[in-house]
Design a protein around this motif. Structure first.
Motif, short mmCIF file in Angstrom:
data_model
loop_
_atom_site.label_atom_id
_atom_site.label_comp_id
_atom_site.label_asym_id
_atom_site.label_seq_id
_atom_site.Cartn_x
_atom_site.Cartn_y
_atom_site.Cartn_z
N ILE A 106 -30.26 -94.87 -22.86
CA ILE A 106 -29.13 -94.00 -22.55
C ILE A 106 -28.11 -94.74 -21.70
N ALA A 166 -19.13 -96.63 -23.94
CA ALA A 166 -19.40 -95.55 -24.89
C ALA A 166 -18.71 -95.80 -26.22
N ASP A 167 -18.41 -97.06 -26.52
CA ASP A 167 -17.84 -97.43 -27.82
C ASP A 167 -18.92 -97.78 -28.83
N PRO A 222 -24.63 -88.25 -19.51
CA PRO A 222 -24.73 -89.06 -20.73
C PRO A 222 -23.36 -89.30 -21.36
N ALA A 273 -22.94 -96.81 -29.90
CA ALA A 273 -24.04 -95.88 -29.68
C ALA A 273 -25.36 -96.63 -29.64
N ALA A 296 -22.36 -89.74 -24.28
CA ALA A 296 -22.06 -89.00 -25.50
C ALA A 296 -21.56 -87.59 -25.23
N GLU A 297 -21.77 -87.10 -24.01
CA GLU A 297 -21.36 -85.73 -23.67
C GLU A 297 -19.91 -85.66 -23.21
N TRP A 298 -19.29 -86.81 -22.94
CA TRP A 298 -17.88 -86.81 -22.56
C TRP A 298 -17.00 -86.81 -23.81
N SER A 299 -15.91 -86.08 -23.77
CA SER A 299 -14.94 -86.16 -24.86
C SER A 299 -14.12 -87.44 -24.71
#
Length: 273
Positions: free
Chosen positions: A76, A68-69, A83, A71, A85-88
């Motif tokens: 996906i 997730a580094d 997904p 995009a 992108a939904e994780w902090s």
């Protein structure tokens, strides 16, 4: 009145075979250039997945996307079924640990300081738990003897092992390692891949970018061969490491044969006498 944000909780332990991360029909563009073209790869608990392929095939880009580094431009990436992108950022740090190709620091941190950075996501642990995790990680990576030396004074291979110890200290269930053996001698190449196997045996998922096909064949449960941003083959080394495919992908004749003692796949360039 100021509202206090709750600390993220670590993930529940995974079962063998659980998909901890996956890329689905992934496209990534970097600098205006398409690097990945419709890549789909699952990452399962209890296995070492090796990403192999020639230079520029997209291995590090795929690893960065799984972390997730990076995009994606389409497709996906999911981590723990959600997904990415939904994780902090704090939630991600409890779920995956990333080892980049090179580690540089501008400040005079000691080796122990660098390894302790891996404990930053674990706000709920006690100092004693952190010390145990740091000491164990340094011992496993064989860096305890120079724990008080400045990181900047180390050789390239020593820095690589310290960076690995930081990842181990993080104790995330998904390890993403980009060419962890590149700067290492023979002994420590074997050490790193043994550690990957041990983490998988303990239930983690390990994704490792490798150039050494012999190491991939010896230690990976599954390999994904990338070529020009696409997956040319995926499966066990014994199934996908064939002379025809590897010679074509690398544009270099290779020989593939069973090891005379273990029977494991051995890959070597085909050389004239």
């Amino acid at each position: 009145m100021r509202l206090l944000r709750s600390r993220p909780a670590p993930p529940s332990p995974a079962e063998p075979g659980d998909v901890l991360a996956e890329a689905e029909d992934l496209y990534v563009r970097l600098g205006g250039r398409a690097v990945l073209h419709g890549v789909s790869v699952p990452v399962q608990a209890g296995e070492v997945l090796a990403l192999v392929g020639p230079n520029g095939a997209g291995k590090s880009t795929l690893l960065g996307a799984l972390a997730a580094d990076l995009a994606p431009s389409a497709g996906i990436v999911r981590i723990n079924g959600r997904p990415a992108a939904e994780w902090s950022a704090p939630e991600l740090a409890l779920r995956r640990a990333v080892l980049p190709q090179s580690a540089t620091l501008s400040f005079p941190f000691t080796v122990e300081d660098v390894v302790r950075m891996g404990r930053a996501p674990h706000h709920a642990t006690t100092p004693a738990e952190d010390e145990i995790a740091v000491a164990e990680a340094m011992a496993r990576a064989e860096v305890t003897d120079f724990a008080l030396r400045p990181f900047s004074a180390l050789s390239g291979g020593e820095r690589a092992r310290v960076a690995l110890a930081r990842v181990l200290a993080q104790r995330a269930p998904l390890l993403l390692l980009d060419e962890p053996t590149a700067a290492l001698d023979l002994r420590h190449q074997e050490l790193v891949l043994r550690l990957c196997r041990e983490r998988a045996h303990a239930g983690d998922a390990v994704v490792v970018v490798l150039h050494d096909l012999a190491l991939a064949a010896a230690y990976a449960h599954r390999v994904a061969i990338l070529r020009a941003g696409r997956v040319a083959a995926e499966g066990s080394p014994g199934d996908v490491f064939t002379e025809a495919l590897l010679s074509d992908v690398y544009d270099q004749p290779v020989e593939v044969f069973p090891h005379p003692r273990t029977g494991a796949v051995v890959v070597t360039p085909k050389r004239s006498a």
